[in-house]
Design an enzyme around this catalytic site. Structure first.
Site, PDB file in Angstrom:
ATOM      1  N   ASP A  19       0.830  -1.212   0.000  1.00 47.27           N
ATOM      2  CA  ASP A  19       0.000   0.000   0.000  1.00 47.27           C
ATOM      3  C   ASP A  19       0.862   1.260   0.000  1.00 47.27           C
ATOM      4  OD1 ASP A  19      -2.306   1.491   0.030  1.00 47.27           O
ATOM      5  OD2 ASP A  19      -2.728   1.183   2.161  1.00 47.27           O
ATOM      6  N   GLY A  20       0.327   2.323  -0.609  1.00 45.31           N
ATOM      7  CA  GLY A  20       0.986   3.633  -0.530  1.00 45.31           C
ATOM      8  C   GLY A  20       1.565   4.152  -1.834  1.00 45.31           C
ATOM      9  N   ASN A  21       1.357   3.418  -2.926  1.00 45.98           N
ATOM     10  CA  ASN A  21       1.897   3.867  -4.224  1.00 45.98           C
ATOM     11  C   ASN A  21       1.330   5.222  -4.634  1.00 45.98           C
ATOM     12  OD1 ASN A  21       3.080   1.379  -4.319  1.00 45.98           O
ATOM     13  ND2 ASN A  21       1.736   0.536  -5.894  1.00 45.98           N
ATOM     14  N   ASN A  67     -10.593  -2.984  -6.324  1.00 45.20           N
ATOM     15  CA  ASN A  67      -9.802  -1.964  -7.023  1.00 45.20           C
ATOM     16  C   ASN A  67     -10.405  -1.528  -8.368  1.00 45.20           C
ATOM     17  OD1 ASN A  67      -6.550  -3.140  -5.810  1.00 45.20           O
ATOM     18  ND2 ASN A  67      -7.851  -1.497  -5.026  1.00 45.20           N
ATOM     19  N   ARG A 187       1.812  -5.018   5.983  1.00 46.57           N
ATOM     20  CA  ARG A 187       1.123  -3.980   5.225  1.00 46.57           C
ATOM     21  C   ARG A 187       1.924  -2.691   5.343  1.00 46.57           C
ATOM     22  NH1 ARG A 187      -5.005  -2.762   4.133  1.00 46.57           N
ATOM     23  NH2 ARG A 187      -4.734  -0.948   2.805  1.00 46.57           N
ATOM     24  N   GLU A 206       0.932 -13.668  11.906  1.00 48.00           N
ATOM     25  CA  GLU A 206       1.382 -12.472  12.606  1.00 48.00           C
ATOM     26  C   GLU A 206       1.256 -11.308  11.627  1.00 48.00           C
ATOM     27  OE1 GLU A 206       2.462 -12.371  15.822  1.00 48.00           O
ATOM     28  OE2 GLU A 206       1.907 -14.472  15.941  1.00 48.00           O
TER      29      GLU A 206
HETATM   30  C1  FPP Z   1      -2.051   0.075  -3.294  1.00 46.75           C
HETATM   31  O1  FPP Z   1      -1.540   1.394  -3.193  1.00 46.75           O
HETATM   32  C2  FPP Z   1      -1.442  -0.587  -4.440  1.00 46.75           C
HETATM   33  C3  FPP Z   1      -2.136  -1.167  -5.443  1.00 46.75           C
HETATM   34  C4  FPP Z   1      -3.601  -1.230  -5.509  1.00 46.75           C
HETATM   35  C5  FPP Z   1      -1.429  -1.749  -6.586  1.00 46.75           C
HETATM   36  C6  FPP Z   1      -0.242  -2.586  -6.245  1.00 46.75           C
HETATM   37  C7  FPP Z   1       0.546  -2.725  -7.456  1.00 46.75           C
HETATM   38  C8  FPP Z   1       1.882  -2.620  -7.540  1.00 46.75           C
HETATM   39  C9  FPP Z   1       2.798  -2.528  -6.391  1.00 46.75           C
HETATM   40  C10 FPP Z   1       2.442  -2.606  -8.887  1.00 46.75           C
HETATM   41  C11 FPP Z   1       3.331  -3.693  -9.214  1.00 46.75           C
HETATM   42  C12 FPP Z   1       2.832  -5.057  -9.026  1.00 46.75           C
HETATM   43  C13 FPP Z   1       3.275  -6.080  -9.776  1.00 46.75           C
HETATM   44  C14 FPP Z   1       2.858  -7.457  -9.470  1.00 46.75           C
HETATM   45  C15 FPP Z   1       4.167  -5.864 -10.910  1.00 46.75           C
HETATM   46  P1  FPP Z   1      -2.544   2.586  -3.386  1.00 46.75           P
HETATM   47  O2  FPP Z   1      -2.583   2.916  -4.834  1.00 46.75           O
HETATM   48  O3  FPP Z   1      -3.861   2.264  -2.777  1.00 46.75           O
HETATM   49  O4  FPP Z   1      -1.829   3.736  -2.603  1.00 46.75           O
HETATM   50  P2  FPP Z   1      -2.530   4.892  -1.769  1.00 46.75           P
HETATM   51  O5  FPP Z   1      -3.209   4.231  -0.592  1.00 46.75           O
HETATM   52  O6  FPP Z   1      -1.385   5.750  -1.359  1.00 46.75           O
HETATM   53  O7  FPP Z   1      -3.497   5.597  -2.677  1.00 46.75           O
END
Ligand code: FPP
Length: 241
Positions: A19-21, A67, A187, A206
């Protein structure tokens, strides 16, 4: 980080809610997809760190059944990123001994992505160094619903006696039937919730909630979290010896 770091009582199976992208990208004035691309680079780094710490199974939450509620731009950008990741990483993952598998419902995923998923699963099926499971269009409740439907079909066809159904029976119908339960669920990003991830499988896992946003989660921090897990006492409902 290279070379094996001995982590005492480390986990065999680690599951990660990455999480956090989005916040990582937004804090840099960039679109959310920029954060997902940075997140994909971390996936590579963390997969590569697993053998260093004897982590045999890594399961990552890449896209949830919820999502789809995101904008069309973000959803299609993520799907493109998954296709690109699989196509560009397949050769290296094969060479590094990684077995790749997917969990989740494929019906809503596009045909090209499904083909790439099938191909990498087949290509890496002989590998056993690290088992990477990618949760794509995955939701714990959705998985339980699909598993129950398949089990009900077996019962109504007379192939399973309903009186024999117990928790091991249901587990055989889950997407994760080939996996041990996760020992540790991590997480990132400071949120403390499970968001429908591995609801059944994580009954005795855990949990570690770290504040770092996923694109900043390094192999060094991964090692720190694994070390801290090694100091925990797991009781599985029993009292200490
Ligand atoms: C949640 O962060 C992340 C996701 C919904 C996508 C996860 C995907 C990746 C890490 C990309 C790469 C994966 C692979 C398998 C190549 P968020 O977008 O909800 O972040 P936020 O809470 O800051 O908005």
């Amino acid at each position: 980080m290279t070379g094996t770091t001995t982590i005492k009582n480390g986990p065999n199976h680690v599951a990660v809610i990455m999480d956090g992208n989005g916040r990582w990208a937004q804090s840099r004035g960039k679109p959310r997809l920029f954060g997902h691309h940075a997140g994909a680079k971390r996936v590579k780094e963390i997969v590569r760190a697993c053998p260093d710490h004897d982590v045999k199974y890594l399961t990552i939450f890449a896209f949830s059944t919820e999502n789809w509620k995101r904008t069309q731009t973000e959803v299609s950008g993520l799907m493109k990123l998954f296709r690109r990741y699989i196509a560009s990483e397949a050769r290296d993952l094969l060479a590094e001994g990684v077995r790749v598998r997917f969990i989740g419902d494929r019906v809503k995923l596009d045909a090209k992505l499904c083909r790439l998923m099938d191909e990498i699963e087949l290509l890496t099926s002989g590998n056993d160094r690290v088992h990477l499971t990618i949760a794509l269009n995955y939701g714990g409740r959705d998985e339980l619903g699909r598993a129950t439907k398949r089990l009900a079909r077996e019962v109504s066809a007379g192939r399973i006696d309903p009186e024999t159904v117990d928790e091991t029976t249901l587990a055989r119908f889950l997407d994760t039937c080939f996996l041990p339960d996760p020992d540790l669920v991590i997480r990132t990003s400071g949120e403390a919730r499970i968001s429908n991830f591995l609801l059944w499988q994580a009954a005795y896992s855990e949990y570690e909630f770290v504040n770092t946003l996923w694109p900043d989660f390094s192999a060094a921090e991964f090692a720190t979290v694994l070390t801290s897990y090694g100091k925990r006492e797991r009781r599985f409902g029993a009292v200490p010896a």
